[in-house]
Design a protein around this motif. Structure first.
Motif, short mmCIF file in Angstrom:
data_model
loop_
_atom_site.label_atom_id
_atom_site.label_comp_id
_atom_site.label_asym_id
_atom_site.label_seq_id
_atom_site.Cartn_x
_atom_site.Cartn_y
_atom_site.Cartn_z
N GLY A 30 -76.21 6.81 76.08
CA GLY A 30 -75.93 6.76 74.65
C GLY A 30 -77.18 6.46 73.84
N ILE A 31 -78.02 5.57 74.38
CA ILE A 31 -79.27 5.23 73.71
C ILE A 31 -80.20 6.45 73.65
N SER A 78 -78.81 9.17 71.26
CA SER A 78 -78.97 8.73 69.87
C SER A 78 -80.43 8.81 69.44
N ILE A 116 -81.44 12.15 68.30
CA ILE A 116 -80.95 12.48 66.96
C ILE A 116 -81.80 11.81 65.89
N THR A 117 -82.12 10.52 66.11
CA THR A 117 -82.81 9.73 65.07
C THR A 117 -84.32 9.69 65.23
N SER A 165 -83.11 2.28 65.38
CA SER A 165 -82.02 2.78 64.55
C SER A 165 -80.68 2.17 64.97
N LEU A 182 -77.97 3.57 64.93
CA LEU A 182 -77.20 4.61 65.62
C LEU A 182 -77.30 4.49 67.14
N LEU A 183 -78.36 3.83 67.63
CA LEU A 183 -78.49 3.62 69.07
C LEU A 183 -77.34 2.76 69.59
N VAL A 185 -74.40 2.51 68.13
CA VAL A 185 -73.19 3.33 68.00
C VAL A 185 -73.08 4.29 69.19
N GLY A 186 -74.18 4.96 69.51
CA GLY A 186 -74.17 5.90 70.64
C GLY A 186 -73.89 5.21 71.95
#
Length: 284
Positions: free
Chosen positions: A44-45, A48, A51-52, A57, A59-60, A62-63
């Motif tokens: 997930g890291i 993410s 993407i970023t 971020s 979002l890391l 979240v991912g």
């Protein structure tokens, strides 16, 4: 604040945050699932990051949380077929998702500071050097992150204590009362995933697993009362952090490794102490 005190404070915050969740995982016989989540959220890291293109971020998190939940879902999906046992399902999901993350890192992030060894082992000794400025004061990022995740875990456990307790000990009653135990199950797994990714940068996955399982398992042998188990687990995690740090300084060895060793020693002392006590009681 000295570097030594900063390291101990970070270790205590993260250990307590992990050990509180560990109690519920031990009671639900899901200890090994923690190992799987702590490794698979690396995927997930990585995704993410693609993407970023930023390692700091939000979002890391979240991912990583989403992949942690995916791990739980896949393990349960495989186990529900009754063709594969849970331990085998955990091993399969862990190896597949973690291997995908390793391949992606080695293929696409060779020149970027995203290192597998750092994620797994961590290096808490460097934590005091990573700081953020808040209200004019420089505070170690580990303290901020550790405190934040501890407060989050405490809030969720406090607010939903009765619901989580009933869902763990009596699933049928939880369904009858309309508590939706599956919701609290995935809420708990979400907290585990978030706690794991927050702990990555400072202590690594290996010590995170020790924090989450060791104190909780030891607390389970000491008390069968849920509230007391939470208290004992948090205390054992905090004490292990302090003793482990001073042992590492004395021996000039890895701090994370020393803390994990102390957690193991406390576990075995309680285990053999309880066995001796039980034998004495039986003889009497």
């Amino acid at each position: 604040m000295s570097a030594g005190l900063t390291i101990q404070l970070i270790a205590i915050l993260i250990s307590v945050a992990c050990s509180l969740l560990g109690v519920f995982l031990v009671l639900r016989s899901m200890s090994m699932l923690t190992d799987a989540i702590s490794h698979t959220i690396l995927l997930g890291i990585v995704l993410s990051f693609f993407i970023t293109h930023k390692l700091d971020s939000p979002l890391l998190i979240v991912g990583a949380t989403l992949v942690g939940l995916l791990t739980v879902y896949l393990v349960e999906l495989i186990t529900d077929t009754n063709l594969v046992k849970e331990d085998a399902a955990i091993g399969i999901v862990l190896s597949v998702l973690f291997s995908i993350a390793v391949v992606l890192i080695s293929k696409y992030t060779a020149n970027i500071h995203l290192d597998i060894d750092t994620v797994l082992l961590g290096e808490i000794a460097f934590a005091p050097f990573h700081t953020e400025e808040i209200f004019g004061f420089k505070i170690a990022s580990g303290i901020i992150n550790g405190f934040s995740i501890l407060i989050l875990n405490l809030l969720v456990i406090t607010i939903f204590f009765k619901e989580i307790k009933i869902s763990i000990f009596d699933r049928a009653l939880a369904l009858t009362l309309g508590l939706l135990p599956e919701v609290f199950h995935y809420l708990l797994m979400s907290l585990v995933s978030v706690t794991a990714v927050v702990s990555f940068d400072v202590v690594g996955a290996t010590l995170m697993i020790s924090f989450m399982i060791g104190p909780a398992t030891t607390a389970y042998m000491i008390s069968k009362n849920l509230k007391m188990m939470l208290i004992y687990s948090a205390l054992i995690g905090a004490i292990s952090s302090i003793l482990g740090y001073h042992l590492a300084v004395f021996l000039d060895v890895s701090i994370s490794g020393s803390i994990a060793v102390v957690i193991g020693v406390i576990f075995f002392v309680v285990l053999f102490g309880k066995k001796i006590k039980d034998k004495v009681v039986l003889r009497i």
